[in-house]
Design a protein around this motif. Sequence first.
Motif, PDB file in Angstrom:
ATOM      1  N   THR A 236      45.045  10.726   8.579  1.00  0.00           N
ATOM      2  CA  THR A 236      46.271  10.519   9.349  1.00  0.00           C
ATOM      3  C   THR A 236      47.475  10.462   8.414  1.00  0.00           C
ATOM      4  O   THR A 236      47.349  10.142   7.230  1.00  0.00           O
ATOM      5  CB  THR A 236      46.230   9.205  10.152  1.00  0.00           C
ATOM      6  OG1 THR A 236      46.280   8.100   9.243  1.00  0.00           O
ATOM      7  CG2 THR A 236      44.988   9.114  11.037  1.00  0.00           C
ATOM      8  N   ILE A 237      48.637  10.742   8.982  1.00  0.00           N
ATOM      9  CA  ILE A 237      49.870  10.657   8.198  1.00  0.00           C
ATOM     10  C   ILE A 237      50.150   9.214   7.791  1.00  0.00           C
ATOM     11  O   ILE A 237      50.726   8.965   6.734  1.00  0.00           O
ATOM     12  CB  ILE A 237      51.076  11.292   8.942  1.00  0.00           C
ATOM     13  CG1 ILE A 237      52.254  11.542   7.988  1.00  0.00           C
ATOM     14  CG2 ILE A 237      51.500  10.458  10.127  1.00  0.00           C
ATOM     15  CD1 ILE A 237      52.037  12.580   6.939  1.00  0.00           C
TER      16      ILE A 237
ATOM     17  N   CYS B 237      46.323  15.407   6.663  1.00  0.00           N
ATOM     18  CA  CYS B 237      47.581  15.074   6.002  1.00  0.00           C
ATOM     19  C   CYS B 237      47.317  14.944   4.508  1.00  0.00           C
ATOM     20  O   CYS B 237      46.183  14.699   4.096  1.00  0.00           O
ATOM     21  CB  CYS B 237      48.139  13.773   6.559  1.00  0.00           C
ATOM     22  SG  CYS B 237      48.403  13.874   8.339  1.00  0.00           S
ATOM     23  N   TYR B 238      48.372  15.074   3.725  1.00  0.00           N
ATOM     24  CA  TYR B 238      48.203  15.150   2.279  1.00  0.00           C
ATOM     25  C   TYR B 238      49.246  14.341   1.534  1.00  0.00           C
ATOM     26  O   TYR B 238      50.381  14.215   1.975  1.00  0.00           O
ATOM     27  CB  TYR B 238      48.311  16.607   1.810  1.00  0.00           C
ATOM     28  CG  TYR B 238      47.340  17.507   2.506  1.00  0.00           C
ATOM     29  CD1 TYR B 238      46.071  17.717   1.983  1.00  0.00           C
ATOM     30  CD2 TYR B 238      47.672  18.127   3.702  1.00  0.00           C
ATOM     31  CE1 TYR B 238      45.158  18.529   2.627  1.00  0.00           C
ATOM     32  CE2 TYR B 238      46.765  18.945   4.355  1.00  0.00           C
ATOM     33  CZ  TYR B 238      45.520  19.147   3.818  1.00  0.00           C
ATOM     34  OH  TYR B 238      44.619  19.942   4.469  1.00  0.00           O
TER      35      TYR B 238
ATOM     36  N   GLU C 286      43.711  14.502   0.359  1.00  0.00           N
ATOM     37  CA  GLU C 286      43.680  14.667   1.808  1.00  0.00           C
ATOM     38  C   GLU C 286      43.405  13.335   2.518  1.00  0.00           C
ATOM     39  O   GLU C 286      42.593  12.542   2.054  1.00  0.00           O
ATOM     40  CB  GLU C 286      42.576  15.667   2.149  1.00  0.00           C
ATOM     41  CG  GLU C 286      42.521  16.067   3.583  1.00  0.00           C
ATOM     42  CD  GLU C 286      41.464  17.133   3.803  1.00  0.00           C
ATOM     43  OE1 GLU C 286      40.310  16.756   4.109  1.00  0.00           O
ATOM     44  OE2 GLU C 286      41.786  18.323   3.650  1.00  0.00           O
TER      45      GLU C 286
ATOM     46  N   SER D  65      54.408  13.410   0.775  1.00  0.00           N
ATOM     47  CA  SER D  65      53.331  13.469   1.763  1.00  0.00           C
ATOM     48  C   SER D  65      53.743  14.438   2.863  1.00  0.00           C
ATOM     49  O   SER D  65      54.931  14.613   3.134  1.00  0.00           O
ATOM     50  CB  SER D  65      53.037  12.081   2.343  1.00  0.00           C
ATOM     51  OG  SER D  65      54.177  11.554   2.964  1.00  0.00           O
ATOM     52  N   THR D  66      52.752  15.068   3.477  1.00  0.00           N
ATOM     53  CA  THR D  66      53.039  16.081   4.485  1.00  0.00           C
ATOM     54  C   THR D  66      51.786  16.420   5.281  1.00  0.00           C
ATOM     55  O   THR D  66      50.672  16.091   4.869  1.00  0.00           O
ATOM     56  CB  THR D  66      53.579  17.368   3.818  1.00  0.00           C
ATOM     57  OG1 THR D  66      53.985  18.294   4.810  1.00  0.00           O
ATOM     58  CG2 THR D  66      52.545  17.996   2.902  1.00  0.00           C
ATOM     59  N   ARG D  67      51.981  17.111   6.382  1.00  0.00           N
ATOM     60  CA  ARG D  67      50.853  17.650   7.151  1.00  0.00           C
ATOM     61  C   ARG D  67      50.516  19.073   6.693  1.00  0.00           C
ATOM     62  O   ARG D  67      49.403  19.533   6.878  1.00  0.00           O
ATOM     63  CB  ARG D  67      51.188  17.644   8.643  1.00  0.00           C
ATOM     64  CG  ARG D  67      51.148  16.270   9.257  1.00  0.00           C
ATOM     65  CD  ARG D  67      51.260  16.346  10.780  1.00  0.00           C
ATOM     66  NE  ARG D  67      50.941  15.065  11.369  1.00  0.00           N
ATOM     67  CZ  ARG D  67      51.841  14.124  11.637  1.00  0.00           C
ATOM     68  NH1 ARG D  67      53.108  14.338  11.347  1.00  0.00           N
ATOM     69  NH2 ARG D  67      51.476  12.989  12.179  1.00  0.00           N
TER      70      ARG D  67
END
Length: 86
Positions: free
Chosen positions: A55-56, A2-3, A52, A20-22
């Motif tokens: 986890t989200i 996740c970022y 990076e 934020s996103t995967r």
Amino acid sequence: MCYVYFLLSEKKSKWIYVGSTRDYTQRLDDHNKGRVTSTKPFKPYKIIYLEEFKTIDFAEIEKSILNVGREGLRKRKFFKIAGSSN
């Protein structure tokens, strides 16, 4: 993975968005195609920061920290890089 990412508007150069996103490549595409209401007026964008996380949940925590006011230390640094005097 996740970022957390910072987007810099190419239309309004002092405007930075934190998200934020995967899948950051798909999310950037969503922003640039106007699929995200909050960023639609200032498209197109480029990613100027990407971090990076495993986890989200961790990514969301970091995003929340960065979004606590424009004066957040790390976000402020990027505003200066982007050429803002704020």
